[in-house]
Design a protein around this motif. Sequence first.
Motif, PDB file in Angstrom:
ATOM      1  N   CYS A   1      -3.402  -6.192  -0.113  1.00  0.00           N
ATOM      2  CA  CYS A   1      -4.193  -5.588   0.962  1.00  0.00           C
ATOM      3  C   CYS A   1      -4.893  -6.658   1.785  1.00  0.00           C
ATOM      4  O   CYS A   1      -4.910  -7.831   1.398  1.00  0.00           O
ATOM      5  CB  CYS A   1      -5.226  -4.629   0.371  1.00  0.00           C
ATOM      6  SG  CYS A   1      -6.482  -5.481  -0.612  1.00  0.00           S
TER       7      CYS A   1
ATOM      8  N   TYR B   1      -5.097  -6.053  10.749  1.00  0.00           N
ATOM      9  CA  TYR B   1      -6.077  -4.964  10.866  1.00  0.00           C
ATOM     10  C   TYR B   1      -6.993  -5.183  12.066  1.00  0.00           C
ATOM     11  O   TYR B   1      -7.331  -4.234  12.769  1.00  0.00           O
ATOM     12  CB  TYR B   1      -6.886  -4.852   9.575  1.00  0.00           C
ATOM     13  CG  TYR B   1      -7.930  -3.760   9.633  1.00  0.00           C
ATOM     14  CD1 TYR B   1      -7.586  -2.439   9.375  1.00  0.00           C
ATOM     15  CD2 TYR B   1      -9.246  -4.039   9.980  1.00  0.00           C
ATOM     16  CE1 TYR B   1      -8.528  -1.421   9.450  1.00  0.00           C
ATOM     17  CE2 TYR B   1     -10.196  -3.036  10.050  1.00  0.00           C
ATOM     18  CZ  TYR B   1      -9.830  -1.730   9.789  1.00  0.00           C
ATOM     19  OH  TYR B   1     -10.768  -0.733   9.879  1.00  0.00           O
TER      20      TYR B   1
ATOM     21  N   TRP C   1      -3.474   2.959   5.109  1.00  0.00           N
ATOM     22  CA  TRP C   1      -2.842   1.743   4.580  1.00  0.00           C
ATOM     23  C   TRP C   1      -2.785   1.924   3.063  1.00  0.00           C
ATOM     24  O   TRP C   1      -3.816   2.013   2.408  1.00  0.00           O
ATOM     25  CB  TRP C   1      -3.674   0.529   4.943  1.00  0.00           C
ATOM     26  CG  TRP C   1      -3.033  -0.810   4.686  1.00  0.00           C
ATOM     27  CD1 TRP C   1      -2.362  -1.199   3.574  1.00  0.00           C
ATOM     28  CD2 TRP C   1      -3.052  -1.930   5.580  1.00  0.00           C
ATOM     29  NE1 TRP C   1      -1.943  -2.501   3.707  1.00  0.00           N
ATOM     30  CE2 TRP C   1      -2.353  -2.976   4.924  1.00  0.00           C
ATOM     31  CE3 TRP C   1      -3.581  -2.148   6.842  1.00  0.00           C
ATOM     32  CZ2 TRP C   1      -2.181  -4.228   5.499  1.00  0.00           C
ATOM     33  CZ3 TRP C   1      -3.405  -3.401   7.419  1.00  0.00           C
ATOM     34  CH2 TRP C   1      -2.714  -4.422   6.771  1.00  0.00           C
TER      35      TRP C   1
ATOM     36  N   THR D   1      -9.657   3.839   9.227  1.00  0.00           N
ATOM     37  CA  THR D   1      -8.557   3.613   8.284  1.00  0.00           C
ATOM     38  C   THR D   1      -8.924   4.029   6.871  1.00  0.00           C
ATOM     39  O   THR D   1      -9.942   3.616   6.329  1.00  0.00           O
ATOM     40  CB  THR D   1      -8.143   2.128   8.267  1.00  0.00           C
ATOM     41  OG1 THR D   1      -7.849   1.700   9.599  1.00  0.00           O
ATOM     42  CG2 THR D   1      -6.925   1.906   7.388  1.00  0.00           C
TER      43      THR D   1
ATOM     44  N   PHE E   1      -7.838   3.373   3.275  1.00  0.00           N
ATOM     45  CA  PHE E   1      -7.097   2.457   2.416  1.00  0.00           C
ATOM     46  C   PHE E   1      -6.933   3.129   1.059  1.00  0.00           C
ATOM     47  O   PHE E   1      -7.905   3.623   0.492  1.00  0.00           O
ATOM     48  CB  PHE E   1      -7.848   1.134   2.249  1.00  0.00           C
ATOM     49  CG  PHE E   1      -7.864   0.286   3.497  1.00  0.00           C
ATOM     50  CD1 PHE E   1      -6.819  -0.577   3.776  1.00  0.00           C
ATOM     51  CD2 PHE E   1      -8.924   0.357   4.375  1.00  0.00           C
ATOM     52  CE1 PHE E   1      -6.828  -1.360   4.927  1.00  0.00           C
ATOM     53  CE2 PHE E   1      -8.955  -0.422   5.520  1.00  0.00           C
ATOM     54  CZ  PHE E   1      -7.903  -1.276   5.790  1.00  0.00           C
TER      55      PHE E   1
ATOM     56  N   CYS F   1      -5.402   2.437  -2.749  1.00  0.00           N
ATOM     57  CA  CYS F   1      -4.855   1.532  -3.753  1.00  0.00           C
ATOM     58  C   CYS F   1      -4.255   2.370  -4.875  1.00  0.00           C
ATOM     59  O   CYS F   1      -4.936   3.228  -5.446  1.00  0.00           O
ATOM     60  CB  CYS F   1      -5.964   0.627  -4.295  1.00  0.00           C
ATOM     61  SG  CYS F   1      -5.376  -0.579  -5.511  1.00  0.00           S
TER      62      CYS F   1
END
Length: 186
Positions: A121, A147, A155, A171, A173, A175
């Motif tokens: 990332c 970004y 993402w 955004t 994110f 994981c």
Amino acid sequence: MLLIGDVHGKHDQYLEIIDTHHESIQLGDFGFNYDCCRPNHMILGGNHDNYDLLPSHPNNLGDYGTYRGIFFIRGAQSIDRSARIEGQSWWRNEELSYIQLSQCINLYSKVRPKIVISHTCPKFLMTHLGGRADWGSRTEIAMAQMYSIHPPQIWIFGHFHRSKSIMIGITKFVCLNELEQFQLPL
């Protein structure tokens, strides 16, 4: 589109996951053998992948680019590389070169995607994932540049073996933990 976190050679579990899906993308660290791969189930290279085999494998997504409207970028740095054996459990080209990363950033700035997938990332997320602010490989630094050029809507990445969602600006994110799945509507 089904996205799958790190596999690390747990191919039986991976096959159970994809068995009920027509297509998927695995987000890196698949392992060092790709014999179990099936059509329509792509692999995005991570840092624990075999770069003698993966680049020419038909299931390889590639280094960076777009796939079905998704922008992708492979690779990460192995923090445990000193304990690994080059050509067996570690490959020097686990990250893209500076030239490749520059080309990737240029393409990203033209595409301005809504969806990004990667193995690792952007660097600025390290503190959110239990890392230090001064950590960051060239890949993670390049992703932070990407970004700053254009924040996507979402993402998704793996690499950190955690299940976590972080909202920064516009955004989201995400994981993914090992073998964790995320259904991405296309």
